[in-house]
Scaffold this active site. Structure first.
Site, PDB file in Angstrom:
ATOM      1  N   ASN A 179     -14.033  82.334  79.005  1.00 48.55           N
ATOM      2  CA  ASN A 179     -15.015  82.690  79.752  1.00 48.55           C
ATOM      3  C   ASN A 179     -16.515  81.782  79.188  1.00 48.55           C
ATOM      4  O   ASN A 179     -17.081  82.179  78.100  1.00 48.55           O
ATOM      5  CB  ASN A 179     -15.668  84.066  79.233  1.00 48.55           C
ATOM      6  CG  ASN A 179     -17.012  84.597  79.683  1.00 48.55           C
ATOM      7  OD1 ASN A 179     -17.562  84.142  80.420  1.00 48.55           O
ATOM      8  ND2 ASN A 179     -17.450  85.509  78.854  1.00 48.55           N
ATOM      9  N   LYS A 220     -19.079  81.211  80.177  1.00 48.33           N
ATOM     10  CA  LYS A 220     -20.548  81.586  80.472  1.00 48.33           C
ATOM     11  C   LYS A 220     -21.135  80.242  81.050  1.00 48.33           C
ATOM     12  O   LYS A 220     -20.639  79.718  82.209  1.00 48.33           O
ATOM     13  CB  LYS A 220     -21.163  81.876  79.240  1.00 48.33           C
ATOM     14  CG  LYS A 220     -20.570  83.092  78.800  1.00 48.33           C
ATOM     15  CD  LYS A 220     -21.530  83.713  77.424  1.00 48.33           C
ATOM     16  CE  LYS A 220     -21.101  84.912  77.133  1.00 48.33           C
ATOM     17  NZ  LYS A 220     -21.948  85.432  75.811  1.00 48.33           N
ATOM     18  N   HIS A 265     -22.537  92.816  82.272  1.00 48.48           N
ATOM     19  CA  HIS A 265     -22.867  92.086  80.987  1.00 48.48           C
ATOM     20  C   HIS A 265     -24.283  92.294  80.396  1.00 48.48           C
ATOM     21  O   HIS A 265     -25.061  92.387  81.351  1.00 48.48           O
ATOM     22  CB  HIS A 265     -22.524  90.693  81.112  1.00 48.48           C
ATOM     23  CG  HIS A 265     -22.323  89.756  79.856  1.00 48.48           C
ATOM     24  ND1 HIS A 265     -23.339  89.269  79.556  1.00 48.48           N
ATOM     25  CD2 HIS A 265     -21.389  89.520  79.119  1.00 48.48           C
ATOM     26  CE1 HIS A 265     -23.130  88.392  78.345  1.00 48.48           C
ATOM     27  NE2 HIS A 265     -22.051  88.727  78.027  1.00 48.48           N
ATOM     28  N   GLU A 273     -17.550  95.018  73.445  1.00 54.52           N
ATOM     29  CA  GLU A 273     -18.095  94.413  72.315  1.00 54.52           C
ATOM     30  C   GLU A 273     -19.297  94.930  72.048  1.00 54.52           C
ATOM     31  O   GLU A 273     -20.511  94.630  72.868  1.00 54.52           O
ATOM     32  CB  GLU A 273     -17.875  92.958  72.675  1.00 54.52           C
ATOM     33  CG  GLU A 273     -18.777  92.372  73.969  1.00 54.52           C
ATOM     34  CD  GLU A 273     -18.247  90.799  73.952  1.00 54.52           C
ATOM     35  OE1 GLU A 273     -17.455  90.307  73.590  1.00 54.52           O
ATOM     36  OE2 GLU A 273     -18.988  90.307  74.881  1.00 54.52           O
ATOM     37  N   ILE A 319     -22.227  89.472  69.916  1.00 49.87           N
ATOM     38  CA  ILE A 319     -21.866  88.358  70.807  1.00 49.87           C
ATOM     39  C   ILE A 319     -22.505  86.817  70.118  1.00 49.87           C
ATOM     40  O   ILE A 319     -23.543  86.934  69.856  1.00 49.87           O
ATOM     41  CB  ILE A 319     -22.664  88.435  72.246  1.00 49.87           C
ATOM     42  CG1 ILE A 319     -21.814  89.783  72.842  1.00 49.87           C
ATOM     43  CG2 ILE A 319     -22.538  87.456  73.125  1.00 49.87           C
ATOM     44  CD1 ILE A 319     -22.684  90.378  73.899  1.00 49.87           C
ATOM     45  N   GLY A 348     -17.199  86.948  68.415  1.00 52.19           N
ATOM     46  CA  GLY A 348     -17.001  86.597  67.144  1.00 52.19           C
ATOM     47  C   GLY A 348     -15.493  85.934  67.013  1.00 52.19           C
ATOM     48  O   GLY A 348     -15.094  85.598  66.021  1.00 52.19           O
ATOM     49  N   SER A 396     -17.657  81.283  72.739  1.00 59.34           N
ATOM     50  CA  SER A 396     -18.204  80.182  71.639  1.00 59.34           C
ATOM     51  C   SER A 396     -16.916  79.926  71.029  1.00 59.34           C
ATOM     52  O   SER A 396     -16.690  78.631  70.810  1.00 59.34           O
ATOM     53  CB  SER A 396     -18.912  81.051  70.691  1.00 59.34           C
ATOM     54  OG  SER A 396     -20.057  81.660  71.422  1.00 59.34           O
TER      55      SER A 396
END
Lengths: 237, 237, 237, 237
Positions: free
Chosen positions: B18, B20, B101, B149, B154, B186, B208
């Site tokens: 993902n 983003k 989201h 989550e 996030i 995370g 991330s």
């Protein structure tokens, strides 16, 4: 093939084909290809909007249109999900964005920043206003085009009245003479397009008048021809 | 070339790449192509999200990924401007959508209808929940996957704690055993991915942990390999 | 004077007078005072909603009503401006809040947290759902009352059909038997109120049926009498 | 007791006590009563904001303050639920409204209409802008006051820099010389208030500087005294 200019300025009179979400897939591409041909044929600027998800396809096939996103968010590339950012639009070949449409209202602060983001990457901006006074306020923010249409007339069968059109254009130009004024809402024929240009509109945008016409492509062609003639002859139309 | 199935069901364990809005253009396509290759190599479902504007390009090039939209609105094809609708997503080759989201929160009513619209055209749905209880509520609406989550984790460097993960999965399955539970937030290593699968997650999604890794493509590869091994051996991982 | 209970539970059958923003000032207070008298006279729970700005006045004058806010935000006391928080509502004498009305849709996450905030300070919660399935989802979040009315019937002249009412109540109670189910939308007479109670509604809420009646106070009185009779005799009504 | 004027104009220099949602109940009323006394004592306009739910109480007790709502929606009295409308505000004794605060952003169209609604019932309007350019755009809409504070400084410990303050005021007055310009953000002392008035602000608004001061009431008193002195002596402060 026409060369696509970077950061070109729109010139009046222009025409906006705005199928909103009425069309997608093949029926959208069919309209886009015909519009692209007209944009090659006539020396006027034709903006063509498409759903966000199909802009890349339209931009790839249609070299003569000013491919236009129907919305863009005030976000930058980064930790954001499912929103629309300027860099990606530019990358896929989009050249202009509509901001603050009634379906995607923006706060004045977001709008001001989004216009700046668009400028930074070289996207033209069309901002929607609901009244002459709102059009004046938005003209302060320095967009390329202000689209001044009363929300209550969107999708209707009646164009804005003469006085509204004339006074709106006058008000907006008074605040910022560099801004082009587009008129939309309720346009159902080439005659309506001509009438709005005669009243002083720099450009005209059409949705229902085309997608709900019996023969959408022919209707679009007639409307664009009127703009092209007007562009040649000016106010004697 | 793998055949793209219509209305396929996701099977556990799955992995979601993902990016983003961190990536667009060539850097996005580079990651997508590598993910596509891994999806061909390993017999697991790999979902890959992309900005709305570049989904068409990803879908065209990547036949093995489950190309996933980062958002979809509860609207139908028609008089709406700049919003995302199911029919267009399906047309361009998208197979799944993320809904609700934190960057695009939906009312429960819109969410319920959007899930139905997605089903009607054959799109899989991943809905985001902020807590176990919210996950239970959303499981009632019958999505394919619930991503549970906590919003505050996030983008952080810490995965949800063991108890949260276990109890969330248990709660959601109790309400609707057909729903798959994805964990995210995370995750920074293949070990984190393995840990979440061991705790019972049906799938793992990473942003991330990949895009901010020193070597994103290798990190993605390691993570996907862990999922593939887990898929083969099951809980003995 | 009736003693106002802290954290009381609503008991079925109950009635909700919901003048929305149709009334304010003296005409609102006039309706409120009459409702308050009826709440003293009859041993049933009468909830009365008022615009946020006039709740303090209604609560001060009307000791027998369960004074109800038409909205509350998911915020806490602190650095927030112009939004509605639980502590202030409680302080001014409000006892219940409506959440997730179609005019103030909330994300599932905000709704879940707002219900908790309301509980923490001792406010009853009524959450609005648009369908039976959404009602089920919201019942998971543990509100006191679920108001299940299809948005498209709000303000109409027709009550939800028998099957919708019966199946909605059944579905919601199946998920959470502690939740009371309110029916609204399209109620125009005491007969409509009786019909909904007969079909199994725990309570009935009315807006247009009262404020647009020829004689609003008499209409309200008739409706409340029906609820009181039903409360006494139960299903033999 | 001072007579409350209808449709009075604010005169510079003015002061705005804006406790946001930091205070409610008795601590809010305590601050309000002291502010009211200062408003009786000093011949300057003192605006006092309160949570929507407690405006009626503040307005009833404080005859010398310009009681100010922290938000108002662009809706009219009627079929709307849980939103804030002008007629009710006016009825309970409110005299001014803050519009477009960062916590309640409004589209330019809603803002333009809300300003008109406020004027129609005789409420003063303070609109929030995030930058000088946005302040100019909003000045076109004809509010009584533009509050020009960069969102990123709200709640900080630093006032906007001199150049920002001076150029913002100049820009806004150039567009609409009738508009008063309020400065806020980061004010922590009577010296900060004096500095902003010296730089040309027509008024100053304070939140954290008061509610987070060791002695809020004394801090408020000092700040108001500075404004009063400035009002008397003008620029020689």
């Amino acid at each position: 093939m026409a060369v696509r200019l970077v950061n070109k300025k729109i010139k009046a009179p222009f025409f906006v084909v705005n199928p909103k979400s009425f069309l997608f897939g093949e029926s959208l591409m069919d309209l886009a290809r015909h519009a692209d041909q007209l944009a090659e044929e006539y020396p006027i600027d034709i903006l063509f909007t498409a759903p966000l998800t199909e802009l890349a396809i339209v931009a790839k096939e249609c070299q003569n249109l000013i491919v236009t996103a129907q919305h863009m968010d005030n976000i930058e590339c980064g930790d954001s999900m499912g929103r629309v950012f300027a860099e990606s639009l530019k990358h896929i070949g989009v050249q202009a964005v509509v901001l603050n449409h009634a379906d995607n209202p923006m706060s004045c602060s977001d709008l001001s920043k989004a216009i700046q983001r668009a400028k930074d990457v070289g996207l033209l901006t069309i901002v929607c206003a609901d009244s002459g006074q709102e059009g004046q306020a938005l003209a302060v923010l320095g967009p390329d085009i202000v689209l001044a249409e009363p929300t209550e007339l969107i999708g209707s069968h009646q164009i804005s009245d003469r006085n509204y059109v004339i006074s709106t254009i006058e008000k907006i130009k008074k605040i910022n003479p560099c801004v082009l004024v587009e008129q939309g809402a309720g346009i159902r024929s080439a005659q309506d397009v001509a009438e709005l240009l005669r009243l002083g509109a720099d450009g005209v945008g059409v949705t229902s008048g085309i997608v709900k016409a019996e023969k959408p492509i022919e209707m679009m062609k007639e409307m664009i021809e009127v703009v092209a003639i007007y562009g040649k002859k000016g106010s004697i139309l």
